[in-house]
Scaffold this motif. Structure first.
Motif, PDB file in Angstrom:
ATOM      1  N   GLY A  41      38.647 -33.392  92.837  1.00  0.00           N
ATOM      2  CA  GLY A  41      38.278 -32.136  92.220  1.00  0.00           C
ATOM      3  C   GLY A  41      39.456 -31.229  91.976  1.00  0.00           C
ATOM      4  N   SER A  42      40.633 -31.765  91.991  1.00  0.00           N
ATOM      5  CA  SER A  42      41.814 -30.922  91.854  1.00  0.00           C
ATOM      6  C   SER A  42      42.146 -30.683  90.384  1.00  0.00           C
ATOM      7  CB  SER A  42      42.997 -31.567  92.566  1.00  0.00           C
ATOM      8  OG  SER A  42      43.266 -32.825  92.003  1.00  0.00           O
ATOM      9  N   PHE A  43      42.949 -29.651  90.138  1.00  0.00           N
ATOM     10  CA  PHE A  43      43.354 -29.319  88.781  1.00  0.00           C
ATOM     11  C   PHE A  43      44.580 -30.140  88.384  1.00  0.00           C
ATOM     12  CE2 PHE A  43      40.612 -25.774  89.622  1.00  0.00           C
ATOM     13  CZ  PHE A  43      40.138 -25.375  88.377  1.00  0.00           C
ATOM     14  N   VAL A  44      44.613 -30.538  87.134  1.00  0.00           N
ATOM     15  CA  VAL A  44      45.696 -31.371  86.614  1.00  0.00           C
ATOM     16  C   VAL A  44      46.390 -30.591  85.488  1.00  0.00           C
ATOM     17  CG1 VAL A  44      46.205 -33.516  85.384  1.00  0.00           C
ATOM     18  CG2 VAL A  44      44.424 -33.476  87.144  1.00  0.00           C
ATOM     19  N   ALA A  82      38.205 -25.585  77.989  1.00  0.00           N
ATOM     20  CA  ALA A  82      38.543 -27.002  77.797  1.00  0.00           C
ATOM     21  C   ALA A  82      37.265 -27.782  77.514  1.00  0.00           C
ATOM     22  CB  ALA A  82      39.223 -27.552  79.047  1.00  0.00           C
ATOM     23  N   VAL A  83      37.311 -28.593  76.461  1.00  0.00           N
ATOM     24  CA  VAL A  83      36.155 -29.428  76.106  1.00  0.00           C
ATOM     25  C   VAL A  83      36.628 -30.828  75.746  1.00  0.00           C
ATOM     26  CG1 VAL A  83      34.751 -27.503  75.255  1.00  0.00           C
ATOM     27  CG2 VAL A  83      36.213 -28.770  73.666  1.00  0.00           C
ATOM     28  N   SER A  84      35.722 -31.764  75.848  1.00  0.00           N
ATOM     29  CA  SER A  84      35.999 -33.124  75.395  1.00  0.00           C
ATOM     30  C   SER A  84      36.150 -33.109  73.878  1.00  0.00           C
ATOM     31  CB  SER A  84      34.830 -34.043  75.780  1.00  0.00           C
ATOM     32  OG  SER A  84      34.951 -35.279  75.118  1.00  0.00           O
ATOM     33  N   THR A  85      37.042 -33.943  73.356  1.00  0.00           N
ATOM     34  CA  THR A  85      37.184 -34.031  71.893  1.00  0.00           C
ATOM     35  C   THR A  85      36.393 -35.207  71.333  1.00  0.00           C
ATOM     36  OG1 THR A  85      39.230 -35.303  72.135  1.00  0.00           O
ATOM     37  CG2 THR A  85      39.451 -32.910  71.839  1.00  0.00           C
ATOM     38  N   SER A 129      32.209 -29.921  78.690  1.00  0.00           N
ATOM     39  CA  SER A 129      33.206 -28.895  78.992  1.00  0.00           C
ATOM     40  C   SER A 129      33.811 -29.144  80.371  1.00  0.00           C
ATOM     41  CB  SER A 129      32.581 -27.503  78.923  1.00  0.00           C
ATOM     42  OG  SER A 129      31.556 -27.386  79.881  1.00  0.00           O
ATOM     43  N   PHE A 130      35.019 -28.645  80.551  1.00  0.00           N
ATOM     44  CA  PHE A 130      35.755 -28.797  81.804  1.00  0.00           C
ATOM     45  C   PHE A 130      36.185 -27.414  82.282  1.00  0.00           C
ATOM     46  CE2 PHE A 130      36.367 -32.628  79.353  1.00  0.00           C
ATOM     47  CZ  PHE A 130      36.219 -33.652  80.267  1.00  0.00           C
ATOM     48  N   GLU A 131      36.307 -27.273  83.589  1.00  0.00           N
ATOM     49  CA  GLU A 131      36.841 -26.040  84.164  1.00  0.00           C
ATOM     50  C   GLU A 131      38.348 -26.001  83.895  1.00  0.00           C
ATOM     51  OE1 GLU A 131      36.921 -23.857  88.518  1.00  0.00           O
ATOM     52  OE2 GLU A 131      35.535 -25.507  88.177  1.00  0.00           O
ATOM     53  N   ALA A 132      38.842 -24.885  83.429  1.00  0.00           N
ATOM     54  CA  ALA A 132      40.268 -24.776  83.101  1.00  0.00           C
ATOM     55  C   ALA A 132      40.789 -23.418  83.538  1.00  0.00           C
ATOM     56  CB  ALA A 132      40.476 -24.953  81.600  1.00  0.00           C
ATOM     57  N   LYS A 133      42.102 -23.357  83.761  1.00  0.00           N
ATOM     58  CA  LYS A 133      42.731 -22.101  84.166  1.00  0.00           C
ATOM     59  C   LYS A 133      44.218 -22.158  83.842  1.00  0.00           C
ATOM     60  CE  LYS A 133      43.819 -23.509  88.921  1.00  0.00           C
ATOM     61  NZ  LYS A 133      43.654 -23.212  90.340  1.00  0.00           N
ATOM     62  N   ILE A 134      44.831 -20.981  83.887  1.00  0.00           N
ATOM     63  CA  ILE A 134      46.280 -20.882  83.749  1.00  0.00           C
ATOM     64  C   ILE A 134      46.845 -20.600  85.130  1.00  0.00           C
ATOM     65  CG2 ILE A 134      48.168 -19.482  82.823  1.00  0.00           C
ATOM     66  CD1 ILE A 134      46.460 -19.117  80.296  1.00  0.00           C
ATOM     67  N   VAL A 141      43.475 -28.231  84.092  1.00  0.00           N
ATOM     68  CA  VAL A 141      42.080 -28.616  83.881  1.00  0.00           C
ATOM     69  C   VAL A 141      41.613 -29.366  85.112  1.00  0.00           C
ATOM     70  CG1 VAL A 141      40.485 -29.985  82.477  1.00  0.00           C
ATOM     71  CG2 VAL A 141      42.324 -28.699  81.377  1.00  0.00           C
ATOM     72  N   LYS A 142      40.396 -29.063  85.538  1.00  0.00           N
ATOM     73  CA  LYS A 142      39.857 -29.676  86.757  1.00  0.00           C
ATOM     74  C   LYS A 142      39.396 -31.097  86.468  1.00  0.00           C
ATOM     75  CE  LYS A 142      37.100 -28.538  90.767  1.00  0.00           C
ATOM     76  NZ  LYS A 142      36.246 -27.527  91.372  1.00  0.00           N
TER      77      LYS A 142
END
Ligand code: FES
Length: 143
Positions: A41-44, A82-85, A129-134, A141-142
């Protein structure tokens, strides 16, 4: 001391001496399991904030090989989305069209809002959709 008493004492002694080893083994397994769970579950990192702002979007397959795109939230919150393309109609690759404020599918004209919900065309359901952050200078992205 009778032979039976001696054997009982010997058995208890062996049990008592092996108990700490068994406990240590269990603790080791528990620690590695929780480490794996945290890793899944970590952010990449998928790119830099500078590239996101220069290009208007980032595309990446760094999160478990999934094709995804990251954009700035058009609402102006400063957040990232963030979303899947992968189009939910027939699997073509959608692209962010900043001028339209939509993800557009080149195959059959499917259109998706910045959060991945369907805006028009044949797609039957939203983009994943994905969880995302700066974080600092990185867009994360998670997994
Ligand atoms: Fe995207 Fe058909 S594959 S609209």
């Amino acid at each position: 001391m009778k032979r039976r008493d001696f054997n009982n004492l010997l058995g208890l002694g062996l049990l008592a001496s092996s108990l700490p080893v068994a406990i240590a083994a269990c603790q080791s397994d528990t620690a590695s399991s929780s480490g794996d769970a945290a890793g899944s579950g970590s952010f990449v990192p998928v790119g830099t904030v500078a590239d996101l702002d220069a290009q208007g979007s980032l595309t990446s397959e760094a999160v478990k090989g999934k094709k995804l795109a990251v954009i700035r939230d058009p609402s102006g919150s400063g957040a990232v989305l963030a979303v899947s393309t992968v189009c939910t109609h027939a699997g073509c690759t959608v692209a962010w069209e900043g001028g339209q404020g939509l993800f557009v599918c080149p195959c059959h004209g499917g259109r998706f809002n910045p959060d991945g919900t369907v805006s028009g065309g044949p797609p039957p359901k939203p983009l994943t959709s994905f969880e995302a952050k700066i974080e600092g200078e990185q867009v994360m992205v998670k997994a």
